[in-house]
Design a protein around this motif. Sequence first.
Motif, mmCIF file in Angstrom:
data_model
loop_
_atom_site.group_PDB
_atom_site.id
_atom_site.type_symbol
_atom_site.label_atom_id
_atom_site.label_comp_id
_atom_site.label_asym_id
_atom_site.label_seq_id
_atom_site.Cartn_x
_atom_site.Cartn_y
_atom_site.Cartn_z
ATOM 1 N N GLY A 1 48.901 28.449 34.326
ATOM 2 C CA GLY A 1 48.693 27.999 35.694
ATOM 3 C C GLY A 1 47.255 27.667 35.993
ATOM 4 N N VAL A 2 46.986 27.574 37.277
ATOM 5 C CA VAL A 2 45.684 27.181 37.784
ATOM 6 C C VAL A 2 45.173 28.285 38.709
ATOM 7 N N ASN A 3 43.852 28.444 38.760
ATOM 8 C CA ASN A 3 43.282 29.393 39.712
ATOM 9 C C ASN A 3 42.085 28.753 40.420
ATOM 10 N N PHE A 4 41.783 29.295 41.568
ATOM 11 C CA PHE A 4 40.672 28.828 42.395
ATOM 12 C C PHE A 4 39.796 30.046 42.659
ATOM 13 N N SER A 5 38.669 30.137 41.935
ATOM 14 C CA SER A 5 37.850 31.348 41.968
ATOM 15 C C SER A 5 36.525 31.114 42.676
ATOM 16 N N LYS A 6 36.014 32.210 43.213
ATOM 17 C CA LYS A 6 34.731 32.198 43.899
ATOM 18 C C LYS A 6 34.068 33.540 43.642
ATOM 19 N N ILE A 7 32.746 33.527 43.521
ATOM 20 C CA ILE A 7 31.987 34.759 43.370
ATOM 21 C C ILE A 7 31.200 34.970 44.656
ATOM 22 N N ASN A 8 31.581 35.994 45.409
ATOM 23 C CA ASN A 8 30.873 36.313 46.652
ATOM 24 C C ASN A 8 29.503 36.872 46.316
ATOM 25 N N THR A 9 28.489 36.369 47.001
ATOM 26 C CA THR A 9 27.103 36.728 46.710
ATOM 27 C C THR A 9 26.341 36.970 47.998
ATOM 28 N N ASP A 10 25.518 37.992 48.010
ATOM 29 C CA ASP A 10 24.670 38.259 49.166
ATOM 30 C C ASP A 10 23.654 37.134 49.340
ATOM 31 N N ASN A 11 23.500 36.625 50.553
ATOM 32 C CA ASN A 11 22.447 35.689 50.958
ATOM 33 C C ASN A 11 22.518 34.300 50.339
ATOM 34 N N LEU A 12 23.618 33.923 49.718
ATOM 35 C CA LEU A 12 23.776 32.577 49.171
ATOM 36 C C LEU A 12 25.109 31.998 49.634
ATOM 37 N N LYS A 13 25.182 30.683 49.676
ATOM 38 C CA LYS A 13 26.441 30.016 49.999
ATOM 39 C C LYS A 13 27.241 29.877 48.703
ATOM 40 N N GLU A 14 28.545 30.237 48.771
ATOM 41 C CA GLU A 14 29.396 30.173 47.582
ATOM 42 C C GLU A 14 30.412 29.049 47.723
ATOM 43 N N SER A 15 30.811 28.479 46.589
ATOM 44 C CA SER A 15 31.864 27.462 46.550
ATOM 45 C C SER A 15 32.866 27.835 45.475
ATOM 46 N N THR A 16 34.063 27.279 45.604
ATOM 47 C CA THR A 16 35.163 27.587 44.700
ATOM 48 C C THR A 16 35.136 26.677 43.471
ATOM 49 N N LEU A 17 35.510 27.235 42.324
ATOM 50 C CA LEU A 17 35.715 26.479 41.083
ATOM 51 C C LEU A 17 37.186 26.549 40.697
ATOM 52 N N THR A 18 37.700 25.470 40.149
ATOM 53 C CA THR A 18 39.077 25.432 39.658
ATOM 54 C C THR A 18 39.081 25.836 38.189
ATOM 55 N N GLY A 19 40.006 26.723 37.822
ATOM 56 C CA GLY A 19 40.108 27.193 36.452
ATOM 57 C C GLY A 19 41.550 27.214 35.978
ATOM 58 N N TYR A 20 41.800 27.942 34.920
ATOM 59 C CA TYR A 20 43.124 27.969 34.292
ATOM 60 C C TYR A 20 43.493 29.401 33.935
ATOM 61 N N GLN A 21 44.754 29.605 33.573
ATOM 62 C CA GLN A 21 45.220 30.843 32.963
ATOM 63 C C GLN A 21 46.404 30.521 32.064
ATOM 64 N N ALA A 22 46.501 31.229 30.940
ATOM 65 C CA ALA A 22 47.607 31.019 29.999
ATOM 66 C C ALA A 22 47.785 32.276 29.164
ATOM 67 N N GLY A 23 49.044 32.729 29.017
ATOM 68 C CA GLY A 23 49.285 33.916 28.227
ATOM 69 C C GLY A 23 50.714 34.389 28.249
ATOM 70 N N LEU A 24 50.896 35.708 28.104
ATOM 71 C CA LEU A 24 52.209 36.345 27.978
ATOM 72 C C LEU A 24 52.430 37.364 29.087
ATOM 73 N N PHE A 25 53.699 37.596 29.415
ATOM 74 C CA PHE A 25 54.051 38.670 30.334
ATOM 75 C C PHE A 25 55.324 39.341 29.853
ATOM 76 N N ALA A 26 55.491 40.596 30.229
ATOM 77 C CA ALA A 26 56.726 41.339 29.983
ATOM 78 C C ALA A 26 57.170 41.898 31.328
#
Length: 193
Positions: A29-54
């Motif tokens: 799938g796809v993910n939309f991640s952001k790193i919250n940071t003190d005193n800076l403006k943050e923006s989202t990056l688009t990423g991925y995920q792939a693997g196994l589940f039980a």
Amino acid sequence: MKKYLLSAALLIAVSISAKAQFSLGVKGGVNFSKINTDNLKESTLTGYQAGLFARIGNGLYLQPELYLSGTGGKFSANNNGTDYSGKVRFTNLNVPLLVGKSFGAKDLNFRVMAGPIYTYQLNKSESFSNNFNNAYQDFGNYNKSTLGFQAGAGVDIGAITADLRYEGGLSKVNSNYGQRQNLWALSVGFKIF
């Protein structure tokens, strides 16, 4: 990392021997991640995920997973007319252990789930403007492992499964700047058996 893989394999083997309802599948799938940071403006990056589940259990279930993901964040600031910018991307190995409840029939059911996630950073790629590095010298000093939580909902239609989850950081990815990663993830999977 080997301990976590061995623990996941042991959990799957125990559940099969106990003859619990068990399914194994692949997901991506796809993910939309952001790193919250003190005193800076943050923006989202688009990423991925792939693997196994039980999935172990029926109405109430346990769902261990193992997958690779691409996450990160963008940062910017303006101080006295000077612009600062930066971007970081991580390649991670993720091991969530979710507890969930499903509602509905066998071929169409809805689920809710939540649980902890362990994330190990396999690779880091970063790019900061020159003036950013001068102003924030230890900004890119990220921890290799973090703990977080996931919570979300999903639907199963036959062997196809889809999930929407929120992930929040319980531990900081960088303690010096109060940085915590959070993301929204949308995934689709297929139950092999």
